[in-house]
Motif scaffolding. Structure first.
Motif, PDB file in Angstrom:
ATOM      1  N   SER A 118      41.751  41.519  49.185  1.00  0.00           N
ATOM      2  CA  SER A 118      40.607  42.412  49.372  1.00  0.00           C
ATOM      3  C   SER A 118      41.015  43.875  49.307  1.00  0.00           C
ATOM      4  CB  SER A 118      39.947  42.119  50.723  1.00  0.00           C
ATOM      5  OG  SER A 118      38.893  43.012  50.966  1.00  0.00           O
ATOM      6  N   ILE A 161      41.358  42.215  42.283  1.00  0.00           N
ATOM      7  CA  ILE A 161      40.051  41.548  42.197  1.00  0.00           C
ATOM      8  C   ILE A 161      39.428  41.778  40.824  1.00  0.00           C
ATOM      9  CG2 ILE A 161      37.712  41.477  43.138  1.00  0.00           C
ATOM     10  CD1 ILE A 161      38.922  42.339  45.831  1.00  0.00           C
ATOM     11  N   VAL A 200      38.249  39.025  37.834  1.00  0.00           N
ATOM     12  CA  VAL A 200      36.942  39.015  37.159  1.00  0.00           C
ATOM     13  C   VAL A 200      37.132  39.192  35.651  1.00  0.00           C
ATOM     14  CG1 VAL A 200      34.708  40.160  36.944  1.00  0.00           C
ATOM     15  CG2 VAL A 200      35.772  39.905  39.196  1.00  0.00           C
ATOM     16  N   LEU A 247      37.401  34.321  44.125  1.00  0.00           N
ATOM     17  CA  LEU A 247      36.221  35.142  44.412  1.00  0.00           C
ATOM     18  C   LEU A 247      35.361  34.513  45.504  1.00  0.00           C
ATOM     19  CD1 LEU A 247      35.178  36.194  40.781  1.00  0.00           C
ATOM     20  CD2 LEU A 247      36.608  37.435  42.422  1.00  0.00           C
ATOM     21  N   TRP A 248      35.229  33.203  45.468  1.00  0.00           N
ATOM     22  CA  TRP A 248      34.434  32.507  46.494  1.00  0.00           C
ATOM     23  C   TRP A 248      35.081  32.659  47.866  1.00  0.00           C
ATOM     24  CZ3 TRP A 248      35.296  28.546  49.962  1.00  0.00           C
ATOM     25  CH2 TRP A 248      34.165  27.984  50.558  1.00  0.00           C
ATOM     26  N   CYS A 299      34.376  36.482  48.829  1.00  0.00           N
ATOM     27  CA  CYS A 299      32.988  36.934  48.933  1.00  0.00           C
ATOM     28  C   CYS A 299      32.112  36.012  49.774  1.00  0.00           C
ATOM     29  CB  CYS A 299      32.376  37.080  47.544  1.00  0.00           C
ATOM     30  SG  CYS A 299      33.233  38.273  46.499  1.00  0.00           S
ATOM     31  N   ALA A 341      35.454  43.303  48.944  1.00  0.00           N
ATOM     32  CA  ALA A 341      35.654  42.428  47.781  1.00  0.00           C
ATOM     33  C   ALA A 341      34.357  42.278  46.990  1.00  0.00           C
ATOM     34  CB  ALA A 341      36.162  41.066  48.240  1.00  0.00           C
ATOM     35  N   GLN A 342      33.235  42.122  47.701  1.00  0.00           N
ATOM     36  CA  GLN A 342      31.942  41.987  47.026  1.00  0.00           C
ATOM     37  C   GLN A 342      31.640  43.216  46.171  1.00  0.00           C
ATOM     38  OE1 GLN A 342      29.289  41.321  50.301  1.00  0.00           O
ATOM     39  NE2 GLN A 342      30.030  39.233  50.691  1.00  0.00           N
ATOM     40  N   VAL A 381      33.742  43.244  43.013  1.00  0.00           N
ATOM     41  CA  VAL A 381      33.231  42.296  42.008  1.00  0.00           C
ATOM     42  C   VAL A 381      32.017  42.885  41.291  1.00  0.00           C
ATOM     43  CG1 VAL A 381      32.175  40.029  41.661  1.00  0.00           C
ATOM     44  CG2 VAL A 381      34.117  40.272  43.218  1.00  0.00           C
ATOM     45  N   GLY A 425      30.668  41.550  37.810  1.00  0.00           N
ATOM     46  CA  GLY A 425      31.159  40.205  38.089  1.00  0.00           C
ATOM     47  C   GLY A 425      30.079  39.150  38.135  1.00  0.00           C
ATOM     48  N   VAL A 443      30.100  35.397  36.501  1.00  0.00           N
ATOM     49  CA  VAL A 443      29.908  34.183  37.290  1.00  0.00           C
ATOM     50  C   VAL A 443      28.784  33.330  36.697  1.00  0.00           C
ATOM     51  CG1 VAL A 443      29.215  33.284  39.552  1.00  0.00           C
ATOM     52  CG2 VAL A 443      30.816  35.198  39.407  1.00  0.00           C
ATOM     53  N   LEU A 502      28.235  32.330  45.073  1.00  0.00           N
ATOM     54  CA  LEU A 502      28.591  33.712  44.749  1.00  0.00           C
ATOM     55  C   LEU A 502      27.373  34.508  44.297  1.00  0.00           C
ATOM     56  CD1 LEU A 502      32.001  33.152  42.905  1.00  0.00           C
ATOM     57  CD2 LEU A 502      31.645  34.675  44.862  1.00  0.00           C
TER      58      LEU A 502
END
Length: 436
Positions: free
Chosen positions: A338, A344, A348, A366-367, A370, A378-379, A382, A387, A391, A410
């Motif tokens: 993070s 990160i 992506v 990512l899961w 986030c 982190a969110q 992305v 991102g 996804v 996500l």
């Protein structure tokens, strides 16, 4: 008369075959490397070039591509196109060379230097077995080199050494007793080459990890003092013997060994070295303690640099993302990822761009950040690199049910985070997605 004619014909046929084999053998010994196929190492009969500029024999590269590979075997670059072009200039040069060389090859008399070279470089299976039995003799270094060439030559030879009664046991014993660095290097190579054969991993596990002798200290020494090839081989052997929780714990807890594996991935630019070290780290670092150690060493930063770069080959990227997915299962790992926005973004960036394996591991990372940890930093990272669109594309792909479910989670989390987006009202059960 008929019988005499038949006998004469048979004799002529044998003579012709012997002459052909002699010519072919002489050609294989003297041919320039430029004329050899990088895959089969034989003289190319129909050279063709890939878009990477590397030339292969048509039969060899067709076999490689038919197995589902989409990379250039020599450079491991992902191929934007698998089309190849006949290399007519090289084919003419090979034809001229072969015609000139085999038209009047030298006689291979028992006393000639070429015959001596043949006897020293080409060994039979019984001779290979004798080499293994007598590797404590004065000629150890050259014998070990011959053994490496023997197992590299064919799958049959690898199986022969792997299945011989004394093969693996004697080779491991030589690692313990040999004081010659060159010998140890060659023996490590042999063991690494034959390790995928049936039963070898189990035998290596027993001989190395269940012995009264501290072989792991030897491996630590190989990493510190050995050549690059021996360090790569050591990493592959450690990966192969990390077959259960107890074995993984022994290797991970050996003082300094985990750090040496990490250094191989961090300090080397050779893709084979990086891939071997990452593979070994994945196999060995299964406990929470080992994962925390890797995070402390700086594995997240190392992997982030790999993913952000442009030179990493597909196997390295796959292993790099898998390492992240592994350390993301512990709190320290998630926190470190993070804090590294570039890492990160690198994850992506690689979604749908490398391979299905890398993509699925990337979604797990990512899961974990986030959704599992609900990490806002982190969110935001992305979202910053679009991102959500990536996804959604993964959801449309041929991914596993578990990965598709994580993608749905996500999207739900990220649409709330980005409430102003058109995705705020997106329903994750929708089967067809148009992320534009």
């Amino acid at each position: 008369m008929v019988g005499d004619k038949s006998t004469t014909t048979t004799a002529i046929g044998r003579t012709t075959n012997a002459a052909f084999k002699r010519d072919e053998l002489y050609l294989n010994l003297t041919v320039p490397n430029l004329f050899r196929c990088p895959i089969s190492m034989d003289v190319m009969k129909s050279p063709v070039s890939l878009c990477t500029g590397v030339t292969y024999d048509r039969t060899s590269i067709q076999a490689w591509l038919s197995q589902g590979h989409n990379t250039c075997p020599a450079t491991m670059q992902v191929l934007p196109s698998t089309d190849f072009t006949p290399n007519l200039t090289l084919r003419r040069l090979i034809h001229l060379y072969v015609h000139h060389t085999t038209s009047s090859p030298p006689e291979l008399s028992p006393n000639s230097s070429l015959s001596s070279s043949l006897r020293n470089s080409l060994i039979s299976q019984p001779e290979a077995l004798e080499l293994i039995k007598n590797l404590s003799s004065r000629d150890t270094a050259s014998s070990a080199t011959k053994l490496v060439e023997f197992v590299r030559f064919s799958e049959e030879n690898r199986r022969f050494v792997a299945n011989s009664a004394v093969g693996v046991s004697n080779l491991v014993e030589i690692l313990r007793t040999s004081e010659e660095t060159q010998v140890s290097d060659q023996i490590l190579l042999v063991l690494a080459i034959i390790s995928p054969e049936n039963g070898v991993k189990e035998l290596l596990n027993e001989k190395i990890l269940k012995s009264d002798f501290d072989y792991l200290s030897k491996f630590f020494w190989f990493f510190r003092k050995g050549s690059l090839s021996s360090r790569i081989a050591s990493a592959k052997i450690l990966e192969s013997i990390a077959s259960d929780a107890d074995s993984q714990r022994k290797i991970a807890e050996k003082q300094g060994l985990l750090f040496e594996l990490y250094k191989l991935s961090n300090e080397e630019t050779d893709s084979n070295a990086v891939e071997a070290s990452l593979s070994a780290l994945i196999a060995v670092s299964t406990s929470k303690t080992a994962k925390k150690e890797l995070v402390r060493f700086g594995i997240v930063k190392t992997v982030g640099e790999i993913l952000s770069g442009s030179e990493a080959v597909r196997p390295v990227i796959e292993k790099a993302v898998e390492v992240l997915a592994s350390v993301a299962t512990c709190t320290d790992g998630r926190a470190a990822i993070s804090e590294d926005e570039g890492c990160i973004m690198g994850v992506v960036k690689r979604l749908m761009k490398c391979s299905g394996v890398a993509t699925e591991h990337g979604i797990v990372v990512l899961w974990s950040l986030c959704c599992l940890a609900r990490d806002r930093t982190a969110q935001e990272a992305v979202l910053k690199v679009n991102g959500v669109t990536k996804v959604l594309l993964v959801m449309q792909s041929d991914c596993s049910a578990g990965v598709r479910e994580m993608c749905g989670d996500l999207v739900k989390v990220l649409r709330v985070k980005n409430s102003k987006s058109c995705l705020a009202s997106y329903e994750t059960r929708t089967t067809h997605i148009m992320p534009y």
